[in-house]
Write an enzyme that holds these catalytic residues in place. Structure first.
Site, mmCIF file in Angstrom:
data_model
loop_
_atom_site.group_PDB
_atom_site.id
_atom_site.type_symbol
_atom_site.label_atom_id
_atom_site.label_comp_id
_atom_site.label_asym_id
_atom_site.label_seq_id
_atom_site.Cartn_x
_atom_site.Cartn_y
_atom_site.Cartn_z
ATOM 1 N N HIS A 1 0.861 -1.187 0.000
ATOM 2 C CA HIS A 1 0.000 0.000 0.000
ATOM 3 C C HIS A 1 0.892 1.231 0.000
ATOM 4 O O HIS A 1 2.103 1.126 0.232
ATOM 5 C CB HIS A 1 -0.895 0.010 1.251
ATOM 6 C CG HIS A 1 -0.106 0.190 2.509
ATOM 7 N ND1 HIS A 1 0.514 -0.869 3.150
ATOM 8 C CD2 HIS A 1 0.215 1.304 3.215
ATOM 9 C CE1 HIS A 1 1.175 -0.405 4.202
ATOM 10 N NE2 HIS A 1 1.016 0.907 4.258
ATOM 11 N N HIS B 1 5.611 6.287 -1.050
ATOM 12 C CA HIS B 1 6.346 5.058 -1.330
ATOM 13 C C HIS B 1 5.543 3.837 -0.905
ATOM 14 O O HIS B 1 4.645 3.928 -0.071
ATOM 15 C CB HIS B 1 7.701 5.058 -0.618
ATOM 16 C CG HIS B 1 7.573 4.942 0.872
ATOM 17 N ND1 HIS B 1 7.237 6.036 1.663
ATOM 18 C CD2 HIS B 1 7.685 3.879 1.700
ATOM 19 C CE1 HIS B 1 7.168 5.629 2.923
ATOM 20 N NE2 HIS B 1 7.438 4.332 2.969
#
Length: 175
Positions: free
Chosen positions: A43, A125
């Site tokens: 995620h 990220h």
């Protein structure tokens, strides 16, 4: 009264992209480079909330529901290693404006609601490896995955039987 939950807002990575990233990671990184994050746990965190009460969760969910943000395309085309946090990550060279706006809104709402927000700038990220204590060779540019982002999710982080699992609690559509 329920126990506080460890929560965060994030973008879900589509299952097809998860599998492609897993194959790429297996081909690019030595198995000893670090502990791989499970495909289902991939995620992109927008705002970490920490351990919060049910009441604060409800407040933050109400605020999240008021966000009117356009959908955008996310391109994962960058990678790196943060030795201090021992993380190998996948990110975007040019984060889309919609991503940055959404993260800033959610982080601001969280801070106003009493959730600590790191003073570090937001660096979008996806964590690929944890416990990457040694130097990790990062693949040369040329890889990329792009997908439409049409919603964001509130997750609870649950640890049981030696594993972390992220449980989606609520979703909000981007317009």
């Amino acid at each position: 009264m329920s126990e506080p939950k460890r929560l965060f807002f994030a973008l879900e990575i589509p299952p097809t992209i998860q599998q492609q990233v897993m194959q790429w990671r297996a081909a690019q990184f030595d198995p000893q480079a670090g502990r791989p994050v499970a495909a289902a746990n991939l995620h992109l965190t927008l705002a970490f909330l920490g351990e919060i009460s049910e009441q604060k969760q409800q407040t933050l969910m109400t605020l999240a529901g008021r966000i009117q943000q356009p959908a955008f395309t996310l391109t994962l085309d960058d990678a790196g290693h943060w030795p201090r946090s021992q993380v190998v990550w996948l990110g975007c060279r040019k984060p889309p404006r919609g991503l940055l706006q959404l993260a800033n809104l959610l982080r601001a709402q969280a801070a106003r609601s009493g959730c600590y927000q790191s003073p570090q700038p937001f660096h979008p990220h996806v964590t690929l490896l944890r416990n990457a204590a040694n130097t990790v060779s990062i693949p040369a540019p040329g890889f990329h995955w792009a997908f439409p982002v049409t919603e964001f999710v509130l997750y609870a982080s649950q640890f049981s039987q030696g594993r972390t699992h992220y449980q989606p609690l609520a979703r909000w559509s981007l317009v």
